[in-house]
Scaffold this active site. Structure first.
Site, PDB file in Angstrom:
ATOM      1  N   GLU A   1       0.825  -1.199   0.000  1.00 26.60           N
ATOM      2  CA  GLU A   1       0.000   0.000   0.000  1.00 26.60           C
ATOM      3  C   GLU A   1       0.863   1.255   0.000  1.00 26.60           C
ATOM      4  OE1 GLU A   1      -4.059  -1.710   2.068  1.00 26.60           O
ATOM      5  OE2 GLU A   1      -2.557  -0.818   3.371  1.00 26.60           O
TER       6      GLU A   1
ATOM      7  N   CYS B   1       3.752   8.486   1.034  1.00 25.98           N
ATOM      8  CA  CYS B   1       4.283   7.488   1.960  1.00 25.98           C
ATOM      9  C   CYS B   1       4.514   6.198   1.181  1.00 25.98           C
ATOM     10  CB  CYS B   1       3.306   7.269   3.104  1.00 25.98           C
ATOM     11  SG  CYS B   1       3.898   6.116   4.361  1.00 25.98           S
TER      12      CYS B   1
ATOM     13  N   CYS C   1       6.374  -6.891   6.888  1.00 29.62           N
ATOM     14  CA  CYS C   1       7.381  -6.301   7.774  1.00 29.62           C
ATOM     15  C   CYS C   1       7.876  -7.363   8.735  1.00 29.62           C
ATOM     16  CB  CYS C   1       6.781  -5.127   8.551  1.00 29.62           C
ATOM     17  SG  CYS C   1       7.984  -4.194   9.524  1.00 29.62           S
TER      18      CYS C   1
ATOM     19  N   CYS D   1       6.393  -4.695  15.625  1.00 26.79           N
ATOM     20  CA  CYS D   1       6.100  -3.677  16.638  1.00 26.79           C
ATOM     21  C   CYS D   1       4.654  -3.874  17.097  1.00 26.79           C
ATOM     22  CB  CYS D   1       6.306  -2.279  16.077  1.00 26.79           C
ATOM     23  SG  CYS D   1       8.022  -1.962  15.585  1.00 26.79           S
TER      24      CYS D   1
ATOM     25  N   CYS E   1       1.672  -1.580  15.891  1.00 27.77           N
ATOM     26  CA  CYS E   1       1.585  -1.269  14.465  1.00 27.77           C
ATOM     27  C   CYS E   1       0.822  -2.357  13.727  1.00 27.77           C
ATOM     28  CB  CYS E   1       2.998  -1.120  13.889  1.00 27.77           C
ATOM     29  SG  CYS E   1       3.028  -0.731  12.124  1.00 27.77           S
TER      30      CYS E   1
ATOM     31  N   GLY F   1       7.224  -2.065   5.864  1.00 28.57           N
ATOM     32  CA  GLY F   1       8.598  -2.544   5.903  1.00 28.57           C
ATOM     33  C   GLY F   1       9.563  -1.610   6.600  1.00 28.57           C
TER      34      GLY F   1
ATOM     35  N   SER G   1      12.434   6.606   7.447  1.00 26.84           N
ATOM     36  CA  SER G   1      12.098   6.268   8.827  1.00 26.84           C
ATOM     37  C   SER G   1      12.608   4.881   9.159  1.00 26.84           C
ATOM     38  CB  SER G   1      10.575   6.314   9.032  1.00 26.84           C
ATOM     39  OG  SER G   1      10.242   5.924  10.349  1.00 26.84           O
TER      40      SER G   1
ATOM     41  N   SER H   1      11.641   5.733  14.660  1.00 27.82           N
ATOM     42  CA  SER H   1      10.468   5.276  15.413  1.00 27.82           C
ATOM     43  C   SER H   1      10.913   4.981  16.841  1.00 27.82           C
ATOM     44  CB  SER H   1       9.887   4.013  14.757  1.00 27.82           C
ATOM     45  OG  SER H   1       9.397   4.320  13.474  1.00 27.82           O
ATOM     46  N   PHE H   2      10.737   5.946  17.719  1.00 29.77           N
ATOM     47  CA  PHE H   2      11.323   5.869  19.057  1.00 29.77           C
ATOM     48  C   PHE H   2      10.336   5.297  20.069  1.00 29.77           C
ATOM     49  CE2 PHE H   2      13.729   7.767  22.710  1.00 29.77           C
ATOM     50  CZ  PHE H   2      14.938   7.178  22.393  1.00 29.77           C
ATOM     51  N   HIS H   3       9.280   6.035  20.381  1.00 30.46           N
ATOM     52  CA  HIS H   3       8.085   5.538  21.056  1.00 30.46           C
ATOM     53  C   HIS H   3       8.209   5.172  22.531  1.00 30.46           C
ATOM     54  CE1 HIS H   3       6.620   5.590  17.029  1.00 30.46           C
ATOM     55  NE2 HIS H   3       7.291   4.511  16.651  1.00 30.46           N
TER      56      HIS H   3
ATOM     57  N   ASN I   1      -3.245   5.402  16.083  1.00 30.96           N
ATOM     58  CA  ASN I   1      -4.313   5.113  15.128  1.00 30.96           C
ATOM     59  C   ASN I   1      -4.824   3.700  15.390  1.00 30.96           C
ATOM     60  OD1 ASN I   1      -4.157   7.599  13.587  1.00 30.96           O
ATOM     61  ND2 ASN I   1      -2.160   6.862  12.914  1.00 30.96           N
TER      62      ASN I   1
ATOM     63  N   CYS J   1      -1.003   6.430   9.912  1.00 33.00           N
ATOM     64  CA  CYS J   1       0.276   5.866  10.341  1.00 33.00           C
ATOM     65  C   CYS J   1       0.065   4.583  11.146  1.00 33.00           C
ATOM     66  CB  CYS J   1       1.011   6.897  11.183  1.00 33.00           C
ATOM     67  SG  CYS J   1       2.632   6.371  11.742  1.00 33.00           S
TER      68      CYS J   1
END
Length: 399
Positions: free
Chosen positions: A122, A135, A142, A146, A149, A202, A234, A256-258, A333, A376
């Site tokens: 996508e 994007c 992937c 995570c 996600c 990915g 990213s 991507s820290f989070h 999201n 996202c």
């Protein structure tokens, strides 16, 4: 009485995955899309082009492909007919196929794209005032798992080729009607597609060479001509490839820290078990200097009761000390079956205030395309979801 902090869902550590390049079918003509200038030069020489003419021929073909968006050798009118015929006999010009195109109420466009082998990825175009961001995906599925996600719940199938990556950009330009007409200047500042983020399906740094070659094509001034500061890659923290990205691509970097502790990040972003926060930050400190980038963007998804406390915000300030940085705060999201909840607006604003008072820009991202699952972390093939739903219905019905 307040609710106790929610515990992050445990996910397995990212495994070492060797994704072999897709083999070209025997006898198939090579695709000119995705070739670097050097590879195209070699290919034209192998076709019989004299070496002294090869650079000029590459320049001509390159402009037809990437400046004008031409897909038919017969339309490359500054080349001799015999040369065009030889090109058509030897090569193809192929892009991925757009299977479906959805448009959100906010103008976001999501494309389901089919690549070689029938796999699907996508691609999302996000229009904003003064800019338009595409994007782009770099893998089918992937490998990072995570836990917050949705995209990461789809298993890795294979890496995309450079042709399949740059092809996503070209397909979006097709849909936007953005290839220039003869005599029109190439002006990136007025474009509908002005920026690229490698934030789709990915982990780009697990497909480094193909991503690098595709971005070299996108940045080339004689073609699509998007500057390196209009491209953001990213990564979840593939430490060994970060310095290489600075040297060989030089684009902007997002991480991507989070989370602000290894315990929480281990659960949210399992790659942290291999390269922890301290190791990742050490690798990031030199990136702006080597790549001549202004700062690194830290992506931080806001999860209710998991990583959104004032203490987390203050800890994040301490971790970023000495790194030119901004922090994108991303309201989670939600997707069907998601194990987390989105932090409240008040909590997100309080978190942002602590960061801003410490001198860090901390914009709160406005969720886009949620009605078409294009936001996202939501990217996952709609057809796969449909197949799984159909399989479940049939299983429950005993079919």
């Amino acid at each position: 009485m307040t609710d106790a902090p929610r515990q992050p869902v445990t996910a397995p550590v990212t495994q070492d995955v060797m994704t072999l390049p897709r083999k070209q079918a025997e006898g198939a003509r090579p695709n000119l899309i995705g070739m670097t200038r050097e590879a195209m030069r070699d290919a034209l020489i192998s076709m019989g082009t004299p070496e002294r003419q090869a650079k000029m021929r590459v320049n001509q073909v390159w402009q037809w492909l990437y400046h004008w968006g031409v897909r038919d050798f017969a339309q490359m009118t500054n080349l001799a007919k015999e040369f065009r015929a030889k090109l058509a006999e030897t090569f193809v010009i192929e892009l991925p196929e757009v299977v479906t195109r959805q448009v959100s109420e906010d103008g976001t466009r999501k494309y389901l794209v089919r690549i070689n082998g029938g796999h699907e990825v996508e691609v999302v175009y996000i229009p904003e005032e003064g800019r338009g961001t595409l994007c782009v995906s770099s893998q089918v599925g992937c490998t990072l798992t995570c836990s917050f996600c949705h995209t990461g719940t789809q298993k890795l199938v294979r890496n995309l080729t450079s042709a399949e990556i740059v092809g996503q950009v070209m397909l979006a330009r097709d849909d936007l009607g953005e290839w220039p007409e003869k005599g029109a200047p190439n002006d990136p500042t007025g474009r509908l597609l002005s920026n690229i983020v490698l934030m789709g399906m990915g982990e780009p740094l697990y497909n480094f060479e193909n991503v690098r070659d595709a971005m070299k094509i996108v940045m080339d001034g004689e073609g699509i001509a998007l500057g390196r500061r209009r491209i953001t890659l990213s990564t979840s923290g593939v430490v060994p490839e970060i310095a290489r990205t600075a040297r060989e691509i030089g684009c902007l970097l997002a991480v991507s820290f989070h989370a602000t502790t290894d315990e929480v990040r281990d659960a949210l972003v399992p790659i942290n078990k291999r390269w922890n926060i301290a190791t990742l930050l050490d690798a990031l400190r030199d990136y702006p200097k080597v790549s001549n980038s202004e700062r690194i963007t830290f992506e931080y998804v806001m999860l209710d009761g998991v990583n959104d406390s004032d203490e987390d915000a203050r800890r994040l300030v301490g971790l970023l000390e000495g790194i030119p940085a901004k922090v994108n705060l991303i309201p989670f999201n939600e997707w069907p079956g998601a194990p987390y909840r989105r932090s409240s607006n008040n909590r997100i604003r309080a978190f942002a205030t602590i960061l801003m008072q410490a001198g860090y820009a901390s914009p709160i991202r406005t969720p886009r395309g949620e009605d078409i699952m294009a936001a996202c972390g939501q990217l996952k093939s709609a057809t796969e979801r449909e197949r799984k739903s159909r399989a479940r219905i049939e299983a429950e019905a005993g079919l």
